[in-house]
Design a protein around this motif. Sequence first.
Motif, PDB file in Angstrom:
ATOM      1  N   ILE A 101      14.551   2.581   0.216  1.00  0.00           N
ATOM      2  CA  ILE A 101      13.111   2.480  -0.043  1.00  0.00           C
ATOM      3  C   ILE A 101      12.861   1.552  -1.231  1.00  0.00           C
ATOM      4  CG2 ILE A 101      11.070   3.775  -0.813  1.00  0.00           C
ATOM      5  CD1 ILE A 101      12.284   6.191   0.797  1.00  0.00           C
ATOM      6  N   SER A 128       0.817  -1.218   0.000  1.00  0.00           N
ATOM      7  CA  SER A 128       0.000   0.000   0.000  1.00  0.00           C
ATOM      8  C   SER A 128       0.852   1.271   0.000  1.00  0.00           C
ATOM      9  CB  SER A 128      -0.918   0.005   1.219  1.00  0.00           C
ATOM     10  OG  SER A 128      -0.145  -0.023   2.410  1.00  0.00           O
ATOM     11  N   TRP A 129       2.079   1.187   0.436  1.00  0.00           N
ATOM     12  CA  TRP A 129       2.942   2.358   0.531  1.00  0.00           C
ATOM     13  C   TRP A 129       3.765   2.607  -0.739  1.00  0.00           C
ATOM     14  CZ3 TRP A 129       7.936   0.677   0.115  1.00  0.00           C
ATOM     15  CH2 TRP A 129       8.193  -0.639   0.500  1.00  0.00           C
ATOM     16  N   THR A 130       3.450   1.889  -1.818  1.00  0.00           N
ATOM     17  CA  THR A 130       4.149   2.086  -3.088  1.00  0.00           C
ATOM     18  C   THR A 130       3.907   3.512  -3.582  1.00  0.00           C
ATOM     19  OG1 THR A 130       3.847  -0.237  -3.672  1.00  0.00           O
ATOM     20  CG2 THR A 130       4.353   1.281  -5.476  1.00  0.00           C
ATOM     21  N   PRO A 131       4.975   4.249  -3.877  1.00  0.00           N
ATOM     22  CA  PRO A 131       4.774   5.611  -4.389  1.00  0.00           C
ATOM     23  C   PRO A 131       4.048   5.590  -5.741  1.00  0.00           C
ATOM     24  CG  PRO A 131       7.063   5.261  -3.736  1.00  0.00           C
ATOM     25  CD  PRO A 131       6.386   3.927  -3.713  1.00  0.00           C
ATOM     26  N   LEU A 156      10.765  -1.901  -1.294  1.00  0.00           N
ATOM     27  CA  LEU A 156       9.672  -2.093  -2.246  1.00  0.00           C
ATOM     28  C   LEU A 156       9.899  -3.337  -3.091  1.00  0.00           C
ATOM     29  CD1 LEU A 156       7.059  -1.119  -3.567  1.00  0.00           C
ATOM     30  CD2 LEU A 156       8.441   0.421  -4.991  1.00  0.00           C
TER      31      LEU A 156
END
Length: 153
Positions: free
Chosen positions: A136, A36-39, A140
């Motif tokens: 990051i 959910s935190w994928t840019p 990911l």
Amino acid sequence: MEWVYFAIFLTSCFVAGATGGMFPPGQWYDELNKPSWTPPNVVFPLVWTTLYIFMAAAGALAAISPDNSLALALWSLQIVTNMLWTPVFFGLRKLKAGLFVLVCLWISVAAAMIALWQVDWRAGLLFFPYLIWVTIAGALNLAVVRLNPEYTS
């Protein structure tokens, strides 16, 4: 800073970044399970452009400094490793191999940052955001590997 050096390092960065155009993410990437935190996709070119400018400035600062050979060698290693990730991950669709490349990239960026810092603290500082971004990206990549076991062959 000598602008000629900056231009040479910036060209090297954008040559490495050109692999993004040769191996774009595409529909298969859009369909992968991602955390959910994928840019958002729009963030990646903005961040990379900024990082490439910082990396070029760091390289140029090191190039005009004495005792710069290790720093420049590690700068070269990290840009080659940087260029390798996109073809492996997006071109070959090898998620685990991409993760391996990212681990190698993280090590080379950290080593370059330390060596650059020893040559000119400003050059080392310019690599710090890059190390954060690669951290990051590694997290990911690891999350994508875990969420997509069908691509882990």
